[in-house]
Write a protein that holds these residues in place. Structure first.
Motif, PDB file in Angstrom:
ATOM      1  N   PHE A  82      43.472  49.589  40.196  1.00 43.80           N
ATOM      2  CA  PHE A  82      44.594  48.576  40.284  1.00 43.80           C
ATOM      3  C   PHE A  82      44.055  47.243  40.534  1.00 43.80           C
ATOM      4  O   PHE A  82      45.052  46.367  40.071  1.00 43.80           O
ATOM      5  CB  PHE A  82      45.323  49.326  41.798  1.00 43.80           C
ATOM      6  CG  PHE A  82      46.545  48.473  42.283  1.00 43.80           C
ATOM      7  CD1 PHE A  82      47.601  48.773  41.706  1.00 43.80           C
ATOM      8  CD2 PHE A  82      46.131  47.322  43.087  1.00 43.80           C
ATOM      9  CE1 PHE A  82      48.664  47.977  42.027  1.00 43.80           C
ATOM     10  CE2 PHE A  82      47.399  46.374  43.545  1.00 43.80           C
ATOM     11  CZ  PHE A  82      48.557  46.783  42.809  1.00 43.80           C
ATOM     12  N   VAL A  83      43.345  47.013  41.460  1.00 44.65           N
ATOM     13  CA  VAL A  83      42.614  45.493  41.355  1.00 44.65           C
ATOM     14  C   VAL A  83      42.496  44.921  39.997  1.00 44.65           C
ATOM     15  O   VAL A  83      42.830  43.859  39.601  1.00 44.65           O
ATOM     16  CB  VAL A  83      41.449  45.580  42.263  1.00 44.65           C
ATOM     17  CG1 VAL A  83      41.052  43.975  42.263  1.00 44.65           C
ATOM     18  CG2 VAL A  83      42.142  45.789  43.742  1.00 44.65           C
ATOM     19  N   LEU A  84      41.878  45.751  39.281  1.00 41.16           N
ATOM     20  CA  LEU A  84      41.407  45.324  37.908  1.00 41.16           C
ATOM     21  C   LEU A  84      42.680  44.956  37.048  1.00 41.16           C
ATOM     22  O   LEU A  84      42.660  44.217  36.298  1.00 41.16           O
ATOM     23  CB  LEU A  84      40.499  46.336  37.029  1.00 41.16           C
ATOM     24  CG  LEU A  84      39.086  46.369  37.692  1.00 41.16           C
ATOM     25  CD1 LEU A  84      38.110  47.452  37.187  1.00 41.16           C
ATOM     26  CD2 LEU A  84      38.317  45.049  37.644  1.00 41.16           C
ATOM     27  N   TYR A  85      43.731  45.756  37.241  1.00 45.32           N
ATOM     28  CA  TYR A  85      44.853  45.761  36.430  1.00 45.32           C
ATOM     29  C   TYR A  85      45.773  44.651  36.718  1.00 45.32           C
ATOM     30  O   TYR A  85      46.158  43.611  36.006  1.00 45.32           O
ATOM     31  CB  TYR A  85      45.877  47.023  36.213  1.00 45.32           C
ATOM     32  CG  TYR A  85      45.400  48.128  35.653  1.00 45.32           C
ATOM     33  CD1 TYR A  85      45.402  48.028  34.081  1.00 45.32           C
ATOM     34  CD2 TYR A  85      44.878  49.335  35.769  1.00 45.32           C
ATOM     35  CE1 TYR A  85      45.032  48.957  33.200  1.00 45.32           C
ATOM     36  CE2 TYR A  85      44.643  50.455  35.123  1.00 45.32           C
ATOM     37  CZ  TYR A  85      44.515  49.855  33.673  1.00 45.32           C
ATOM     38  OH  TYR A  85      44.161  51.218  32.639  1.00 45.32           O
ATOM     39  N   GLU A  86      45.931  44.274  38.179  1.00 46.41           N
ATOM     40  CA  GLU A  86      46.821  43.673  38.689  1.00 46.41           C
ATOM     41  C   GLU A  86      46.312  41.910  38.801  1.00 46.41           C
ATOM     42  O   GLU A  86      47.102  41.222  38.682  1.00 46.41           O
ATOM     43  CB  GLU A  86      47.238  43.918  39.964  1.00 46.41           C
ATOM     44  CG  GLU A  86      47.986  45.294  40.068  1.00 46.41           C
ATOM     45  CD  GLU A  86      49.485  44.952  39.340  1.00 46.41           C
ATOM     46  OE1 GLU A  86      50.060  43.874  39.608  1.00 46.41           O
ATOM     47  OE2 GLU A  86      49.859  45.804  38.562  1.00 46.41           O
ATOM     48  N   TYR A  87      45.158  41.968  39.158  1.00 50.47           N
ATOM     49  CA  TYR A  87      44.461  40.624  39.600  1.00 50.47           C
ATOM     50  C   TYR A  87      43.295  40.290  38.475  1.00 50.47           C
ATOM     51  O   TYR A  87      42.842  39.000  38.634  1.00 50.47           O
ATOM     52  CB  TYR A  87      43.758  40.556  40.866  1.00 50.47           C
ATOM     53  CG  TYR A  87      44.823  41.019  42.070  1.00 50.47           C
ATOM     54  CD1 TYR A  87      45.837  40.145  42.113  1.00 50.47           C
ATOM     55  CD2 TYR A  87      44.855  42.287  42.411  1.00 50.47           C
ATOM     56  CE1 TYR A  87      46.598  40.551  43.324  1.00 50.47           C
ATOM     57  CE2 TYR A  87      45.568  42.747  43.461  1.00 50.47           C
ATOM     58  CZ  TYR A  87      46.619  41.956  43.750  1.00 50.47           C
ATOM     59  OH  TYR A  87      47.763  42.255  44.915  1.00 50.47           O
ATOM     60  N   TYR A  88      43.022  41.108  37.587  1.00 51.04           N
ATOM     61  CA  TYR A  88      41.846  40.651  36.677  1.00 51.04           C
ATOM     62  C   TYR A  88      42.192  40.916  35.215  1.00 51.04           C
ATOM     63  O   TYR A  88      41.492  40.916  34.138  1.00 51.04           O
ATOM     64  CB  TYR A  88      40.623  41.589  36.938  1.00 51.04           C
ATOM     65  CG  TYR A  88      39.835  40.987  38.146  1.00 51.04           C
ATOM     66  CD1 TYR A  88      38.990  39.828  37.964  1.00 51.04           C
ATOM     67  CD2 TYR A  88      40.128  41.448  39.329  1.00 51.04           C
ATOM     68  CE1 TYR A  88      37.974  39.472  39.446  1.00 51.04           C
ATOM     69  CE2 TYR A  88      39.699  40.933  40.602  1.00 51.04           C
ATOM     70  CZ  TYR A  88      38.723  39.921  40.397  1.00 51.04           C
ATOM     71  OH  TYR A  88      38.114  39.539  41.462  1.00 51.04           O
ATOM     72  N   SER A  89      43.418  41.021  34.885  1.00 46.23           N
ATOM     73  CA  SER A  89      44.183  41.214  33.776  1.00 46.23           C
ATOM     74  C   SER A  89      43.450  42.015  32.812  1.00 46.23           C
ATOM     75  O   SER A  89      43.307  41.868  31.372  1.00 46.23           O
ATOM     76  CB  SER A  89      44.195  39.775  32.940  1.00 46.23           C
ATOM     77  OG  SER A  89      44.923  38.968  33.801  1.00 46.23           O
ATOM     78  N   PHE A  90      43.172  43.252  33.306  1.00 43.84           N
ATOM     79  CA  PHE A  90      42.513  44.436  32.507  1.00 43.84           C
ATOM     80  C   PHE A  90      43.624  44.938  31.421  1.00 43.84           C
ATOM     81  O   PHE A  90      44.653  45.249  31.654  1.00 43.84           O
ATOM     82  CB  PHE A  90      42.217  45.502  33.075  1.00 43.84           C
ATOM     83  CG  PHE A  90      41.293  46.543  32.279  1.00 43.84           C
ATOM     84  CD1 PHE A  90      39.829  46.376  32.019  1.00 43.84           C
ATOM     85  CD2 PHE A  90      41.906  47.713  31.719  1.00 43.84           C
ATOM     86  CE1 PHE A  90      39.419  47.483  31.203  1.00 43.84           C
ATOM     87  CE2 PHE A  90      41.474  48.555  30.794  1.00 43.84           C
ATOM     88  CZ  PHE A  90      40.030  48.550  30.581  1.00 43.84           C
ATOM     89  N   GLU A  91      43.351  45.003  30.019  1.00 47.03           N
ATOM     90  CA  GLU A  91      44.037  45.176  28.932  1.00 47.03           C
ATOM     91  C   GLU A  91      43.555  46.686  28.511  1.00 47.03           C
ATOM     92  O   GLU A  91      42.538  47.047  28.303  1.00 47.03           O
ATOM     93  CB  GLU A  91      43.959  44.377  27.765  1.00 47.03           C
ATOM     94  CG  GLU A  91      44.573  42.767  28.114  1.00 47.03           C
ATOM     95  CD  GLU A  91      44.372  42.053  27.095  1.00 47.03           C
ATOM     96  OE1 GLU A  91      43.963  42.231  25.959  1.00 47.03           O
ATOM     97  OE2 GLU A  91      44.991  40.709  27.039  1.00 47.03           O
TER      98      GLU A  91
END
Length: 263
Positions: A81-90
């Motif tokens: 969740f953190v990678l998706y929401e705050y680190y713009s994981f595509e």
């Protein structure tokens, strides 16, 4: 050292203050083990996850306030969740790797649903344990042992809900944790999870325990897709699916806090 970013989110939660809180630190490089353990102790949550991006994905490790653990579901869900929401994981799938548990993954579905892809546990029925029975106060229908945890099966949801274990006695049982479970009234099965040897008297919602629960209840109920609820005070709902030697565990995550660590 420059401040480290830290996030706290509630995993397997429909709203904040439910599910299982986890702290997440996305690092550029690994900290010393004693520093990560100290951060986890300071956070005083069931788990703090640390992850570092590598060539083939994200290397991930998990710490309770007292020890590093081999596998943690809710903190892996939180990290995704953190990678998706705050680190713009595509992309819709994040590949993780754990030295203790091998390849793991989290997929992003519709409406924010996240799904863990974990190895299924292997179970063996064992003799009823007198110390466990005394600690839990109720003799189970079955006692089983997985790789790291005991699984005790009861006949009714209310037995699991009302259980008031002796944590001092449970702490003398040689296992990472003790799972208690029964058929559910509104879901396929319910559970609770106690892990005093890891510094967690009762875990609110335990993703890794469902790698043990899902194979068991899939066989008993003759279903591959199951609904589950963990009956802790905070509570949490999970959707579980057995796919061969893997278990898929789905839930939602709600953000609570972001900040900085100064060490």
């Amino acid at each position: 050292m420059k401040p480290l970013k830290i996030f706290q989110v509630d995993a397997f939660a429909e709203r904040v203050f439910t599910g299982n809180p986890a702290a997440v630190c996305v690092l550029e490089e690994w900290l010393p083990d004693d520093s990560m353990q100290a951060i986890a102790m300071e956070n005083n949550l069931a788990e703090t996850a640390f992850t570092v991006k590598e060539e083939k994905g994200y290397h991930i490790r998990w710490f309770t306030p007292e020890v590093e653990v081999a596998l943690c579901g809710h903190a892996t869900l939180a990290t995704a969740f953190v990678l998706y929401e705050y680190y713009s994981f595509e992309g819709n799938k994040i590949s993780f790797y754990s030295e203790k548990s091998g390849p793991l993954a989290v997929e992003k579905g519709e409406n924010g649903l996240l799904t863990l892809d974990f190895p299924a546990d292997t179970l063996q029925e064992v003799a009823s344990d007198e110390k466990l029975n005394e600690a839990l106060g109720i003799v189970p229908l079955k006692t089983l042992k997985g790789k790291t945890d005991y699984l005790l099966i009861y006949s009714e949801e209310q037995q699991v809900r009302a259980m008031d274990p002796n944590i001092f006695l449970l702490n003398q049982v040689d296992a990472r944790g003790i799972i208690v479970s029964a058929p559910g009234v509104e879901v396929d099965f319910v559970s609770r999870f106690f892990a005093p040897q890891c510094g967690v008297s009762e875990d609110p919602v335990t993703g890794s325990a469902h790698t043990t629960l899902t194979p068991y209840w899939s066989e008993i109920l003759n279903k591959k897709i199951l609904s589950a609820r963990q009956l802790s005070r905070r509570g949490g709902n999970l959707s579980c699916e057995l796919r061969g030697s893997r278990v898929r565990i789905s839930g939602r995550v709600k953000p609570y806090l972001k900040g900085e660590i100064h060490i």
